[in-house]
Every structure is written in C-alpha cells, then in structure tokens.
Write an enzyme that holds these catalytic residues in place. Structure first.
Site, PDB file in Angstrom:
ATOM      1  N   TYR A  15      90.756  63.160  35.783  1.00  0.00           N
ATOM      2  CA  TYR A  15      91.383  63.464  34.502  1.00  0.00           C
ATOM      3  C   TYR A  15      90.677  62.694  33.400  1.00  0.00           C
ATOM      4  O   TYR A  15      89.834  61.827  33.663  1.00  0.00           O
ATOM      5  CB  TYR A  15      92.884  63.178  34.530  1.00  0.00           C
ATOM      6  CG  TYR A  15      93.297  61.730  34.466  1.00  0.00           C
ATOM      7  CD1 TYR A  15      93.038  60.854  35.520  1.00  0.00           C
ATOM      8  CD2 TYR A  15      93.959  61.233  33.354  1.00  0.00           C
ATOM      9  CE1 TYR A  15      93.435  59.530  35.454  1.00  0.00           C
ATOM     10  CE2 TYR A  15      94.356  59.914  33.284  1.00  0.00           C
ATOM     11  CZ  TYR A  15      94.090  59.063  34.343  1.00  0.00           C
ATOM     12  OH  TYR A  15      94.482  57.754  34.273  1.00  0.00           O
ATOM     13  N   LYS A  53      87.561  58.233  37.116  1.00  0.00           N
ATOM     14  CA  LYS A  53      88.914  58.438  36.561  1.00  0.00           C
ATOM     15  C   LYS A  53      89.621  59.484  37.410  1.00  0.00           C
ATOM     16  O   LYS A  53      89.816  60.632  37.004  1.00  0.00           O
ATOM     17  CB  LYS A  53      88.841  58.825  35.074  1.00  0.00           C
ATOM     18  CG  LYS A  53      90.139  58.511  34.324  1.00  0.00           C
ATOM     19  CD  LYS A  53      89.921  58.471  32.831  1.00  0.00           C
ATOM     20  CE  LYS A  53      91.206  58.474  32.035  1.00  0.00           C
ATOM     21  NZ  LYS A  53      92.091  57.332  32.269  1.00  0.00           N
ATOM     22  N   GLU A  82      91.219  44.337  35.599  1.00  0.00           N
ATOM     23  CA  GLU A  82      91.742  45.048  34.417  1.00  0.00           C
ATOM     24  C   GLU A  82      93.263  45.145  34.543  1.00  0.00           C
ATOM     25  O   GLU A  82      93.865  44.437  35.352  1.00  0.00           O
ATOM     26  CB  GLU A  82      91.089  46.429  34.284  1.00  0.00           C
ATOM     27  CG  GLU A  82      91.252  47.320  35.508  1.00  0.00           C
ATOM     28  CD  GLU A  82      90.632  48.708  35.350  1.00  0.00           C
ATOM     29  OE1 GLU A  82      90.343  49.135  34.227  1.00  0.00           O
ATOM     30  OE2 GLU A  82      90.457  49.374  36.389  1.00  0.00           O
ATOM     31  N   LEU A  87      87.698  50.749  35.452  1.00  0.00           N
ATOM     32  CA  LEU A  87      87.379  51.965  34.721  1.00  0.00           C
ATOM     33  C   LEU A  87      86.601  51.549  33.468  1.00  0.00           C
ATOM     34  O   LEU A  87      87.044  50.656  32.742  1.00  0.00           O
ATOM     35  CB  LEU A  87      88.657  52.708  34.302  1.00  0.00           C
ATOM     36  CG  LEU A  87      88.326  54.056  33.642  1.00  0.00           C
ATOM     37  CD1 LEU A  87      87.994  55.105  34.695  1.00  0.00           C
ATOM     38  CD2 LEU A  87      89.454  54.548  32.758  1.00  0.00           C
TER      39      LEU A  87
HETATM   40  N1  PDD Z   1      94.268  54.943  30.848  1.00  0.00           N
HETATM   41  N2  PDD Z   1      91.611  51.153  33.001  1.00  0.00           N
HETATM   42  C1  PDD Z   1      92.420  52.060  33.578  1.00  0.00           C
HETATM   43  C2  PDD Z   1      92.779  51.877  35.011  1.00  0.00           C
HETATM   44  C3  PDD Z   1      92.914  53.154  32.831  1.00  0.00           C
HETATM   45  O1  PDD Z   1      93.713  54.066  33.396  1.00  0.00           O
HETATM   46  C4  PDD Z   1      92.567  53.268  31.451  1.00  0.00           C
HETATM   47  C5  PDD Z   1      93.032  54.416  30.599  1.00  0.00           C
HETATM   48  C6  PDD Z   1      91.720  52.283  30.898  1.00  0.00           C
HETATM   49  C7  PDD Z   1      91.281  52.354  29.454  1.00  0.00           C
HETATM   50  O2  PDD Z   1      90.402  53.434  29.244  1.00  0.00           O
HETATM   51  P1  PDD Z   1      90.241  54.104  27.800  1.00  0.00           P
HETATM   52  O3  PDD Z   1      89.970  52.995  26.857  1.00  0.00           O
HETATM   53  O4  PDD Z   1      89.078  55.005  27.970  1.00  0.00           O
HETATM   54  O5  PDD Z   1      91.529  54.806  27.490  1.00  0.00           O
HETATM   55  C8  PDD Z   1      91.254  51.252  31.698  1.00  0.00           C
HETATM   56  C9  PDD Z   1      94.663  56.118  30.118  1.00  0.00           C
HETATM   57  C10 PDD Z   1      94.961  55.865  28.707  1.00  0.00           C
HETATM   58  C11 PDD Z   1      95.780  56.792  30.843  1.00  0.00           C
HETATM   59  O6  PDD Z   1      95.795  56.684  32.057  1.00  0.00           O
HETATM   60  O7  PDD Z   1      96.605  57.438  30.215  1.00  0.00           O
END
Ligand code: PDD
Length: 283
Positions: A33, A145, A177, A201
């Site tokens: 996703y 992802k 993280e 991620l």
């Molecule tokens: N989540 N780490 C993880 C495990 C994540 O699921 C996410 C993002 C991030 C941050 O990634 P970004 O800056 O590209 O949003 C880091 C999204 C927002 C979600 O699962 O809805």
C-alpha cells in the site's frame, strides 16, 4: 459520508466496491500500500510516494501500473470527492485466483484500489505525546510497505492499551522506528535518525524532514541510535504523512529534555508547515 473509490478501473460508491474472497491480499496479505497526504486538494510529495510504491511492487515482483497511472487516479479521486485535506490510500495486491497456493499458479491481474480518508491538519505546534519502548517484533523487510501489518498492529495496540500514543521500537539495542512513523532524536544540537535499511520503512516525511533540517543548517546523522543513549537525548520526535513532525516528551516514565517541545523540533515543525503552506500557496 458518501465517498467514491477507485477499484480496478471503476469509480464506485465505497459500499459497492467488492474484492474477491480469493484475492491474495485477503488470503496471504500478498500486497502493498501507499499513503499520500493531500492539503487543500494538492498532493504533497506525490512523486516520492509513488516512487516508493514502485519499489515496494518491484520487491514483491507484483506487476501493476506505475506512477503516471496513479497520478491520474489521484487527480480524479480528488475531483470525485469533497475532502480538501486527506490521505490517499492506494492498495495493490497480486490479484485473485481460486487455486489457493502460496506460489501463484497463474498470471493474475493485480487488484488496484484507491480511496480517501479525512486528514486532520494542524497548522500550529502539536502538543507533545508519550511513547513506550517495545521490542520490534516485525519481520526483516520493513522497507517494503506491505499490507501485512500484524506486527505493527500488535505493537500499536499494546502501546495504546497502556495509554501511549505510539510504541518506540528497539531491535538489538537500537531504535528502529515507531509502528507507523519514523524516529528522530536530537542530542547536543545534532539530529539523528535511523539509517535506511531493511529494518525501517524509508519514510517520505523522514526524507523531507532531513532535507528541511539541512536547509536550516542543522547537522544531521543517519546513524543507529542506541537505546542506552536515550537518557542523554535532548529532544525526540516522530514523522509520518499523518503525524507530520510530532514532538514526544516522554518515553515510559522518562521525561525528555524539560518535558516540552524542544527548540530544534519546533524549528522543524515550523519548516514543515511552511512546506505545506508553499504547496497550498497560503500566505
Ligand atoms: N505510515 N514507518 C512505518 C512503519 C509506517 O507505517 C509509516 C507510514 C512511516 C512513515 O512514512 P511516511 O513518512 O512516508 O508516511 C514509517 C502511514 C502514514 C500509514 O500507515 O498510514
């Protein structure tokens, strides 16, 4: 609220959108996703998000349309819905086949889905939140992802059940993280975040925040941050598309700095807001 979604080339009312029970996303979580934030109907850092989506697809050998296709879908999704500030969720699975087998036995068309969720945008400094340190129980390809999010969900639930906004994850003595966000620490004016690897991620907000920090003349280090060094840190914040730059004032019982949003974090929150404002051309 009535919303229109995109499914396999069709535009449908959300309640009318249906996926096969043989979909490999349902059977095996065999899919990926992507989440793109939208401010005032303008997608933010979309090219970077779609490039990461293509990397996730390539890692799993899923054949699906690329960035140009999704850019057009996002434009139409925004035109067909009423939300000004939103998160675009793109979900892609390998597809469906009636023969249940770990290894796909036929050529399949990927299942393509996109929808909007409301985004509560703040333009001021958010109140700091508390996190709890937990063992990172997730798999070793956190760089993809994947829609397989059980580890993340279990950790997030555990944190929530004990009253914390987010788990702060540790693996082998180092912070990786959060369950849905990246981690930043500030010590002696230096901004630290975990290096890109299969253990995190590669957040688009993370990259943008690093860029903003460099523009502000801050020293940044993409280095593993030891759990043992948490007691010495001055500031802590998390980043993600939905949280943006989120100050943290406590890890379990340990107060960070003086328990308020620190000056470096405040600078980065302001810089992030300025990026959004630039996108929206709001003065
Ligand atoms: N989540 N780490 C993880 C495990 C994540 O699921 C996410 C993002 C991030 C941050 O990634 P970004 O800056 O590209 O949003 C880091 C999204 C927002 C979600 O699962 O809805």
């Amino acid at each position: 609220m009535h919303s229109t979604v995109f499914l396999n080339g069709e535009w449908l009312a959300a309640a009318a959108a249906k996926v096969s029970v043989y979909d490999r996303g349902f059977l095996f979580a065999d899919g990926i996703y992507e989440v793109v934030p939208v401010y005032q109907r303008r997608p933010f850092l979309m090219a970077d998000h779609l490039a990461r989506m293509e990397r996730s697809l390539a890692a799993l050998n899923i054949t699906a349309p690329g960035a140009d296709y999704w850019q057009a879908v996002i434009t139409e999704l925004l035109a067909r819905n009423q939300l000004d500030d939103a998160l675009v969720y793109i979900q892609i699975t390998r597809g469906a086949e009636a023969n249940r087998s770990h290894i796909p036995t036929s050529a399949m068309s990927a299942t393509l889905f996109a929808s909007l969720s409301p985004l509560n945008v703040h333009w001021h400094q958010p109140a700091p939140l508390a996190v709890t340190l937990l063992d990172d129980i997730r798999w070793l390809r956190c760089d993809i992802k994947s829609i397989s999010l059980l580890g993340n969900i279990m950790l997030k639930q555990q944190a929530h059940n004990s009253g914390f906004a987010e788990p702060l994850l540790q693996r082998d003595g180092y912070i990786t993280e959060g369950a849905s966000c990246n981690f930043f620490a500030v010590r002696d004016g230096v901004v630290y975040t975990a290096p890109k690897s299969h253990l995190i991620l590669p957040g688009i907000t993370r990259d943008h925040t690093l860029e903003l920090a460099r523009e502000l003349g801050l020293e940044v280090r993409e280095e593993a941050f030891a759990v043992a060094d948490l007691a010495q840190l001055d500031e802590l914040f998390l980043t993600s598309s939905s949280r943006e730059v989120q100050p943290i004032d406590r890890i379990d019982a340990m107060i960070i700095g003086n328990g308020e949003c620190g000056p470096v974090t405040a600078q980065l929150v302001a810089a992030y807001h300025a990026s959004k404002r630039k996108l929206c051309e709001i003065s």
